[in-house]
Scaffold this active site. Structure first.
Site, PDB file in Angstrom:
ATOM      1  N   GLU A   1      -2.310  -2.299  -7.348  1.00  0.00           N
ATOM      2  CA  GLU A   1      -2.487  -3.829  -7.005  1.00  0.00           C
ATOM      3  C   GLU A   1      -1.975  -3.624  -5.022  1.00  0.00           C
ATOM      4  O   GLU A   1      -1.137  -3.440  -5.561  1.00  0.00           O
ATOM      5  CB  GLU A   1      -3.174  -4.233  -7.432  1.00  0.00           C
ATOM      6  CG  GLU A   1      -4.132  -6.130  -6.999  1.00  0.00           C
ATOM      7  CD  GLU A   1      -3.179  -7.020  -6.481  1.00  0.00           C
ATOM      8  OE1 GLU A   1      -2.621  -7.493  -7.441  1.00  0.00           O
ATOM      9  OE2 GLU A   1      -3.026  -7.504  -5.191  1.00  0.00           O
TER      10      GLU A   1
ATOM     11  N   ARG B   1       0.340  -0.972  -0.155  1.00  0.00           N
ATOM     12  CA  ARG B   1       0.130   0.398  -0.094  1.00  0.00           C
ATOM     13  C   ARG B   1       0.684   1.402   0.008  1.00  0.00           C
ATOM     14  O   ARG B   1       0.604   2.287  -0.323  1.00  0.00           O
ATOM     15  CB  ARG B   1      -0.883  -0.115   1.548  1.00  0.00           C
ATOM     16  CG  ARG B   1      -1.809   1.136   1.632  1.00  0.00           C
ATOM     17  CD  ARG B   1      -2.848   0.338   2.434  1.00  0.00           C
ATOM     18  NE  ARG B   1      -3.907   1.571   2.484  1.00  0.00           N
ATOM     19  CZ  ARG B   1      -5.180   1.171   3.314  1.00  0.00           C
ATOM     20  NH1 ARG B   1      -5.294  -0.518   3.762  1.00  0.00           N
ATOM     21  NH2 ARG B   1      -5.935   2.286   3.895  1.00  0.00           N
TER      22      ARG B   1
ATOM     23  N   CYS C   1      -1.708 -11.890  -2.950  1.00  0.00           N
ATOM     24  CA  CYS C   1      -2.714 -11.381  -2.765  1.00  0.00           C
ATOM     25  C   CYS C   1      -4.051 -11.381  -1.983  1.00  0.00           C
ATOM     26  O   CYS C   1      -5.189 -10.787  -1.957  1.00  0.00           O
ATOM     27  CB  CYS C   1      -3.192 -10.133  -4.012  1.00  0.00           C
ATOM     28  SG  CYS C   1      -1.858 -10.333  -4.719  1.00  0.00           S
TER      29      CYS C   1
END
Lengths: 530, 530
Positions: free
Chosen positions: A265, A243, A302
Site C-alpha cells: 500500500e 512508493r 494514507c
C-alpha cells in the site's frame, strides 16, 4: 518491562550485529535508549528456517485454536498497559488519545480476525460429489479448500505504530490465514515494536503454536528487507509505506526464481469532489470538514485528502477563502520522523515553486524540530492535466485544489488520475445526476468511495476496502484492512477422489467444521453432513 | 461459412497488414487456406479503444442479461456444426471424437459461467450498516461489491483449440466477470479461431452488448501480443502456453506504468507417486493406466504425467517392464504443430544424452511428418536432486521415472520439485500412513491432488483447481478452470454512506438481486431486504 534492543527469532532474543537503530522523540529530537542493532543475512536465515518449520503444523491448527491465539495476542498487547502507550508517544510524537484509540483498533482487529477464522468462510469449501453413472464419462469426487501461501514478510508503517505495524492488519490477517509471519520492525518506533513483538511471542508460547510462527527483525536501510523478501521460504509480502520502498520490494519479489505476491500500500492523494449544489449550500461546513481532515495527525494518513476537485466560480472562491481563514489558526504539528518532515517540506517547496500552482492557504508557522506547517494550493484543470508532478503525494498536511471550467473538465481530471485508495463525493440531492454519471469513472479509480464524509478514518469491518488500483496499492484485487484481508494469503487446492480418512477436516463428508459449502453447485442453506 | 482470413475488431471484419499466418495440417504438412495477415499496432489500438468504450456499459449488464449472452455464445458455437469440427481437425490433427468432446466441454463451460453469474456469489456483497449511536465514534454505512478489472487480453493454447482458445475458459470467465475481451488467436488454428470468433461476435450482436466486448486479432511472433499487453486500457491477461511465452508477457505487464496481473498457465510435469502397497498389488493395472495417460493426445496436455516417483525394487522393476511392453505397441501420434514436434524431439534428445537418465521404454517409431514417438526414462533420486534439467517439461508423450532408495528420499524429491498443476497418488490402504505424512508437502507443491486416478482429464466444475505454484502458473492464488476462475478478473470496491439511489443494485437496501449477503458480520441464511 526493560527494553533489550534485541530481535526476536522465534522464542529467542537475539542481538543484531549491524548498524544501530534508535528511536527518536520527534518533538524534542532526543534519541531514545536502547539502541537496536540490525540483523544480518544469518538472522534472516534463522527466522525463515523457523517459519518454514512452523508452517505445516501451524496451518493445520483448528479454527478455534487459531482464533484463541489471535485473541491472546490482543490480550497480551492490552496487558502491556501504559508502558506501550508511553513508549509509542515518545517515539512518534502522536497524542496519547490517538494511541489509545489505535491500540483499541489493533486489538479489535485481532479479535475480528479471530471471528473470521472461526466462521470458516475463507476456506471457500466447494464439493462436487462423484457421479459414477454420468455419460459419456463419470465424474470424480472433487473438493476444494483454501490453504495458506506460506511464511509472510511484513513491513510496518511509520504512521500507525500499532495498527499497521508489528501486530497490525498485515500480521493479523496472515496469521489468521495460517501463515507464519516475520516482521521487519519500522525504524521509527523500534521500542514500540519490541514491546508488541514480545506480546506476540508470549501469545505464541501460551497457545503452544510453533515458535517459528512469529519473528521480529530489525535493519536500517533496505538490505535486510530485500534479503527477507528474496528468501525462498517467504511466500508473500505485506508492506505499507512509500512508493519507492514498495517498488523496491516488488522488484525483489519478482526477481526471485519463484516470484511471490507483494501487497504494497503505497501512495494516494484521495481526491475530494465538491459537487456544485453541495459546495454552494454548505461552503463553511465543507471548508471546516476539509481542514479538519487535512490536518488530522499532521496529515500523516494514507487517506489524507491531498486533492480537491470542483467547478471554478464564486462558491469555490468562498470555499478557498474559508479554508484560508480556518487554516491560519491551525497549529503546526510534530511529524513522525525527521525524514518524513524533510520529505514534506520538499514536496511543499516543489508545489510552491511550480508556476502552475499558487498557494491559497497556510497553517501556523512551524516551530519545533519536526513540525509541519499546513498548506493548500490551487491550480487549474488544464495545468493539472499537463503536469504529472501535480499528482505526486505530499505526505503531510498539504492539499491541491483543482479548479475546473466545466463538468466535462471534471470528468477529464478524474480520468487522468492515477489509482487511489479513496475518492470522496460531497453532494446534495441536486448533484445526484452528475454524481451518477461520474460514478463509473470513480469506481475504476479507487477502492473506496465516500459520500459526504472525509477519507481519513478507516473502519475495520467486513465491507471495508483499503486498497485500490496502482499506485495506491500493488494489487487492486485486495484490501489490507477489514476481514477480506485474509484472502490475500490463501490459495486453492483441489482434492480428487480422496478417501475420507485422508481429507483435511474442512472437506470431510461429515462436515465436522460445520461449514456452509458450495455443494454440487448449490450453496448449502444450513449446515449438514453428506 | 467462408473463412475470410480477417480479424474481428468489434463487429468489423478487418484485414491485417503484417506477416501471413496459415493453418497447417500437421498430419500431411499441407498449408491451409486462407492466409491470416497479422495485425499492427493500429489494430491493437482500435480493439483496445472499443473495449474501453464498452467497459462501463458491459460491466453493469444485469446478471441475467450477462448469463444469456454467455449461453448465446455456446449456442452460436454449436450452430457452427461440422464446419468447426472439420476445420479444427485439419488444423490440429486431433481426432474428431476428441474435438466433439472438447466442443461439448467448451459450451458446458460457458453455461456453467452463466449459472455462476446469475447466482451472484462472485459479487461477494458485504454490508456493515451504520451505527450512529456507537461510542466513541459512530460507524458509517459500508457496503462492498466486486467489480471487473477492465478489458482482458486472452492468449489461447495450441493444445485445446476450443476449450482453452477463443471462447475457452479465460474468455468465458472474463466475460462472466464483466470484462471485455481481446483474444490473440493462436497461430496453430487460425481458421478454427475465426469460426469461433464470428460465433462470439454474432452473440454480441444478438444480445445487444457493446461491440467492443469482443475482438479477435492475429499476429505472428510476439510483437502484437506485447503491444496488446502493454496497452494502458488492458487490465489483466490470461495465457496458456509455454514458460518462455508466459514469462515474456509477465515482463511486459510489469514494465507498464500501471502493472497488471497476468494469469499464465505455463509448465508442469505432474508427478505421479506410486506408493509401495499399490505398486506391489496393482503393477499391471498401474502400468496400463500410466501408459494410457502418458500417450493420450500424443501427450499434449498440461497435466500429462511427466514424472513418476517410487521406491526402487522388484515392484518398480516389474512396473517399468510392463510399461515397456505396453508402450512398444503404442503408435506414434501426430503432434499439433511442427514447432511442438521439434521441441519434443529436442527434449527427448536432451534426456537421451543425459548420462543421469537411461531410456526404459519407447513407443512405435514415428512415421508421418509431425509424429511423436513416446519415451519413458529412468533416473535415480540422487541424480534427479543434482540435475535441475531433469525437471524440465518435455511437452509430449515423454516421462521420467525417479527411483528412490527410501521414503526419506521420496520426500526429498518432492520437496525439490517446482510448483505443479497436479500430483497423483496411487495408493492402497496400507499406504495411507505414508501418504498422510507426505500430504503437507504435496499440498505446497500443486493445485490439484488426485488419488488413484490419472492427471489428464480436468473436470469443469466449482471445485476444480487448474493452477498451482510457479512455474505451473504465475499466480498460485487462482484457477483457470472451473467457476472460481471468474474471481481472477474482479476487485472489491467499498461504498461508504451512499444514498440508496446512488448505490449499484447489488448493494441497494431492497436487495433486488436476492443475494445472501455478509450482513453485519453474519451470512444471511435466507434472502431478504434490510
Amino acid at each position: 518491562m526493560t527494553l533489550t534492543g534485541h530481535m526476536l527469532i522465534g522464542q529467542h532474543t537475539v542481538a543484531g550485529n549491524r548498524d544501530a537503530i534508535r528511536g527518536l522523540d520527534p518533538a524534542t529530537g532526543t534519541a531514545l535508549e536502547p539502541a537496536y542493532f540490525g540483523g544480518s543475512a544469518e538472522h534472516v536465515e534463522q527466522a525463515c528456517a523457523l517459519a518454514w518449520a512452523a508452517l505445516d503444523r501451524y496451518r493445520e491448527t483448528t479454527l478455534s485454536a487459531r482464533g484463541e491465539f489471535l485473541e491472546r495476542i490482543a490480550e497480551e498487547i492490552e496487558g502491556l498497559g501504559d508502558e506501550l502507550i508511553d513508549r509509542a508517544t515518545s517515539e512518534t510524537g502522536l497524542p496519547r488519545a490517538r494511541l489509545l484509540g489505535e491500540r483499541a483498533r489493533t486489538c479489535q482487529q485481532l479479535r475480528m480476525f479471530a471471528r473470521t477464522v472461526r466462521a470458516g468462510e475463507w476456506l471457500d469449501v466447494r464439493v462436487d460429489p462423484a457421479q459414477p453413472q454420468r455419460q459419456p464419462l463419470p465424474r470424480s469426487d472433487l473438493r476444494q479448500r483454501q490453504i495458506p501461501l506460506g511464511p509472510v514478510a511484513v513491513f510496518g508503517a511509520s504512521n500507525f505504530p500499532l495498527a499497521f505495524s508489528v501486530a497490525g492488519g498485515d500480521t493479523a490477517s496472515a496469521l489468521a490465514a495460517g501463515c507464519p509471519v516475520i516482521v521487519k520492525a519500522h525504524g521509527a518506533h523500534p521500542g514500540t515494536s519490541e514491546l508488541v513483538g514480545r506480546a506476540v511471542a508470549r501469545a505464541v508460547k501460551a497457545c503452544d503454536v510453533p515458535e517459528g510462527v512469529f519473528s521480529l527483525v530489525y535493519g536500517s536501510g533496505r538490505e535486510l528487507g530485500i534479503a527477507l523478501v528474496s528468501d525462498r521460504r517467504i511466500k508473500a509480502v505485506g508492506f505499507t509505506g512509500s512508493r519507492s520502498g514498495g517498488l523496491a520490494l516488488i522488484q525483489a519479489a519478482q526477481a526471485r526464481p519463484e516470484p511471490i505476491p507483494v501487497y504494497a500500500e503505497m501512495s494516494s492523494i484521495n481526491p475530494v469532489l465538491l459537487f456544485p449544489a453541495a459546495l454552494h449550500q454548505r461552503t463553511p461546513a465543507l471548508a471546516e470538514g476539509f481542514v479538519a481532515s487535512l490536518t488530522l495527525g499532521a496529515g500523516q494518513f494514507c487517506t489524507n485528502p491531498g486533492l480537491v476537485i470542483a467547478r471554478q466560480g464564486p462558491a469555490l472562491d468562498a470555499f478557498v477563502g474559508r479554508v484560508a481563514e480556518r487554516l491560519q489558526h491551525s497549529p503546526a504539528q510534530t511529524m513522525l520522523t525527521p525524514d518524513i518532515c524533510s520529505a514534506y517540506k520538499a514536496g511543499v517547496n516543489a508545489l510552491a515553486q511550480n508556476s502552475r500552482a499558487r498557494i491559497a492557504a497556510s497553517g501556523q508557522i512551524a516551530g519545533g524540530p519536526n513540525a509541519c506547517q499546513a498548506h493548500v494550493f490551487v491550480t487549474d484543470a488544464a495545468d493539472f492535466l499537463t503536469d504529472h508532478s501535480l499528482q505526486a503525494e505530499v505526505f503531510g498536511a498539504a492539499s491541491l485544489i483543482v479548479q475546473c471550467a466545466s463538468d466535462a473538465e471534471i470528468r477529464q481530471v478524474i480520468e487522468h488520475l492515477e489509482g487511489q485508495l479513496t475518492t470522496t463525493l460531497q453532494l446534495d440531492d441536486d448533484d445526484l445526476e452528475l454524481a451518477r454519471s461520474l460514478l463509473p469513472t470513480l469506481e475504476r479509480k479507487a477502492g473506496r468511495l465516500l459520500v459526504n464524509g472525509w477519507p481519513t478514518g478507516v473502519e475495520v469491518c467486513d465491507a471495508m476496502v483499503h486498497g485500490g488500483p496502482f499506485p495506491a496499492t500493488s494489487d487492486a484485487r485486495t484490501t489490507s484492512v477489514g476481514s477480506a484481508a485474509i484472502l490475500r494469503f490463501l490459495r486453492p487446492v483441489c482434492y480428487q477422489d480422496f478417501p475420507d480418512s485422508l481429507l483435511p477436516s474442512a472437506l470431510k463428508q461429515a462436515n465436522p467444521l460445520h461449514l456452509r459449502r458450495l455443494f454440487d453447485g448449490q450453496r448449502e442453506a444450513s449446515i449438514h453432513a453428506e
